[in-house]
Enzyme design. Structure first.
Site, PDB file in Angstrom:
ATOM      1  N   ASP A 182       0.860  -1.202   0.000  1.00 49.90           N
ATOM      2  CA  ASP A 182       0.000   0.000   0.000  1.00 49.90           C
ATOM      3  C   ASP A 182       0.886   1.239   0.000  1.00 49.90           C
ATOM      4  OD1 ASP A 182      -1.937   2.055   0.661  1.00 49.90           O
ATOM      5  OD2 ASP A 182      -3.233   0.444   1.388  1.00 49.90           O
ATOM      6  N   ASP A 232       2.307   2.781   3.175  1.00 52.48           N
ATOM      7  CA  ASP A 232       1.407   3.929   2.992  1.00 52.48           C
ATOM      8  C   ASP A 232       1.397   4.850   4.214  1.00 52.48           C
ATOM      9  OD1 ASP A 232      -0.940   5.236   1.572  1.00 52.48           O
ATOM     10  OD2 ASP A 232      -1.939   4.593   3.414  1.00 52.48           O
ATOM     11  N   SER A 287      -7.378   3.711  -1.220  1.00 48.77           N
ATOM     12  CA  SER A 287      -7.113   2.272  -1.229  1.00 48.77           C
ATOM     13  C   SER A 287      -8.371   1.454  -1.486  1.00 48.77           C
ATOM     14  CB  SER A 287      -6.494   1.841   0.104  1.00 48.77           C
ATOM     15  OG  SER A 287      -5.233   2.439   0.261  1.00 48.77           O
ATOM     16  N   HIS A 315      -2.226  10.776  -0.820  1.00 41.71           N
ATOM     17  CA  HIS A 315      -1.749   9.951  -1.941  1.00 41.71           C
ATOM     18  C   HIS A 315      -1.430  10.842  -3.131  1.00 41.71           C
ATOM     19  CE1 HIS A 315      -4.564   6.665  -0.120  1.00 41.71           C
ATOM     20  NE2 HIS A 315      -3.511   6.925   0.633  1.00 41.71           N
ATOM     21  N   ASP A 353      -1.353   0.030  -4.682  1.00 37.11           N
ATOM     22  CA  ASP A 353      -2.631   0.643  -5.058  1.00 37.11           C
ATOM     23  C   ASP A 353      -2.439   2.069  -5.572  1.00 37.11           C
ATOM     24  OD1 ASP A 353      -1.791   1.347  -2.495  1.00 37.11           O
ATOM     25  OD2 ASP A 353      -3.722   0.910  -1.533  1.00 37.11           O
ATOM     26  N   HIS A 354      -1.424   2.751  -5.004  1.00 38.54           N
ATOM     27  CA  HIS A 354      -1.134   4.153  -5.338  1.00 38.54           C
ATOM     28  C   HIS A 354       0.157   4.531  -4.632  1.00 38.54           C
ATOM     29  CE1 HIS A 354      -2.298   4.811  -1.244  1.00 38.54           C
ATOM     30  NE2 HIS A 354      -3.447   4.200  -1.484  1.00 38.54           N
ATOM     31  N   THR A 411      -7.966  -2.216   1.909  1.00 36.59           N
ATOM     32  CA  THR A 411      -7.356  -3.097   0.907  1.00 36.59           C
ATOM     33  C   THR A 411      -7.870  -4.534   1.009  1.00 36.59           C
ATOM     34  OG1 THR A 411      -5.430  -1.654   0.966  1.00 36.59           O
ATOM     35  CG2 THR A 411      -5.159  -3.773  -0.154  1.00 36.59           C
ATOM     36  N   GLU A 454      -0.866  -8.131   1.952  1.00 39.15           N
ATOM     37  CA  GLU A 454      -0.636  -6.675   1.906  1.00 39.15           C
ATOM     38  C   GLU A 454       0.410  -6.207   2.914  1.00 39.15           C
ATOM     39  OE1 GLU A 454      -3.684  -4.111   3.489  1.00 39.15           O
ATOM     40  OE2 GLU A 454      -2.972  -2.405   2.306  1.00 39.15           O
TER      41      GLU A 454
HETATM   42 MG    MG Z   1      -4.172  -0.852   2.627  1.00 38.69          MG
HETATM   43 ZN    ZN Z   2      -3.159   5.971   2.398  1.00 35.93          ZN
END
Ligand code: MG
Ligand code: ZN
Length: 372
Positions: A47, A266, A88, A334, A308-309, A141, A261
């Site tokens: 993530d 993140d 996410s 993000h 995811d980003h 997620t 994950e």
């Molecule tokens: Mg996540």
């Molecule tokens: Zn985030």
């Protein structure tokens, strides 16, 4: 480029004539050509893991990551239905169900309609299924692979999808959303135990003492809410990955699908903390190493690693050294850059190129031979 496309197109036409093509084979319960199709898929999501996060982790780890063992790389476009910068929930729904949806959505399309997930479809085809995360198991997620709710904030509602999901294994935080719920008195842990699950948690049994007995589906809660950071001592992602894969293999002869994950790369981005990013990145990569070891030995497993980003608008600035990364950040949110995809194993060749995040869903289904 055109030449490559022409060859690819010719190859696809050729595939269409073979007896094992996805259009005619009754999907996963048919014998598959292992040279071209995997039996198992391990989807690994870091993530918030953009290129700078990967780069920083690599340099800080003696200029080496397990990710580099992948044979195919690609890039995906991460934007969501309503925002160039995804969250996410929308991003995981794109991977899990192949639709662009609004930020915050979990397993529903832009109109709010439930969309079948690849984990659900794998289960219907008789594959074993699993989810492992370093956040709560009800966080956006993992949630998008198992639940269908209008908002990621509805973690108790997300938890309520687990008892009927048929999932074979889940490991993550968020115990309180199952057994100390605010909106009702239900004890979802008891409900799952009644259905035959073996479920335990961090306060009852240390992760290192957990026995992965494939006779029963397994759930382990690593925290009441969010699990610890690596820095604070969290160390289950790597052994969980190592033990989950043979466990799932024994749960079904037809194969498995698991999403694993690394959730907190993140959180390092949101915190604008380069060292947090690096520690979580290296932990995630060690789990990637376990998945690749399994896939190499097994020969029937497709491993896909992506994010995811990006998070933080993280960059590695002049003056940095491999051991002394100096990070700068453009946001605590993000960002919208292209996201790398790495693949290994049968079907990996599907993941080269530049494509929408939703294509990851289509490619996984194609690899497993699932039909529309
Ligand atoms: Mg996540
Ligand atoms: Zn985030």
């Amino acid at each position: 480029m055109m030449r490559t496309k022409a060859i690819l197109f010719a190859a696809l036409l050729l595939c269409a004539c073979t007896p094992n093509n996805p259009a005619t084979a009754p999907a996963a319960n048919q014998p598959i050509t292992l040279k071209t199709r995997p039996k198992n898929i391990i989807l690994m999501i870091g993530d918030g893991m953009g290129l700078a996060q990967i780069t920083a982790g690599m340099y800080a780890n003696n200029n080496q990551l397990h990710l580099e063992r992948c044979t195919v790389t690609g890039l995906h476009k991460s934007y969501s239905f309503n925002d160039l910068v995804t969250d996410s929930g929308a991003a995981a729904t794109a991977f899990a169900s192949g639709v662009k949806t609004y930020n915050g959505a979990i397993g529903v399309d832009a109109a709010g309609k439930s969309v079948k997930t690849i984990l659900e479809e794998a289960g219907q085809h008789g594959l074993a299924t699993g989810l492992i995360t370093t956040s709560s198991i009800t966080h956006a997620t993992p949630a998008a692979f198992i639940a269908h709710v209008p908002s990621r904030d509805l973690e108790e509602d997300i938890a309520s999808f687990f008892p009927d999901s048929g999932i074979d294994l889940f490991i993550g935080g968020g115990k309180k959303f199952f057994d100390r719920r605010e909106k009702d008195e239900r004890d979802l842990i008891q409900a799952m135990q009644k259905k035959g699950y073996f479920i335990t948690h961090y306060a009852e049994k240390d992760f290192s003492e957990l026995v992965f007995d494939p006779a029963k589906p397994l759930g382990y809660f690593t925290a009441d809410n969010s699990p610890l950071t690596v820095e604070a001592g969290r160390d289950y992602l790597v052994p969980a990955t190592r033990q989950a894969l043979p466990f799932l293999t024994k749960r079904s002869a037809k194969g498995f699908f698991i999403m694993i994950e690394g959730a907190q790369i993140d959180w390092g981005g949101h915190a604008n903390d380069a060292q947090y990013i690096i520690r979580e990145m290296i932990d995630f990569d060690q789990a990637v190493g376990q998945a690749l070891d399994f896939a190499k030995a097994d020969g029937q497993t497709l491993v896909i690693i992506t994010a995811d980003h990006e998070a933080g608008g993280f960059s590695i600035t002049p003056g940095s050294g491999m051991d002394t990364i100096v990070g700068k950040f453009t946001t605590d949110d993000h960002t919208g850059t292209l996201i790398p995809v790495f693949a290994y194993g049968p079907g990996a060749e599907l993941f080269g190129g530049v494509y929408e995040n939703t294509a990851i869903f289509d490619k996984m289904r194609q690899a497993l031979g699932f039909q529309r």
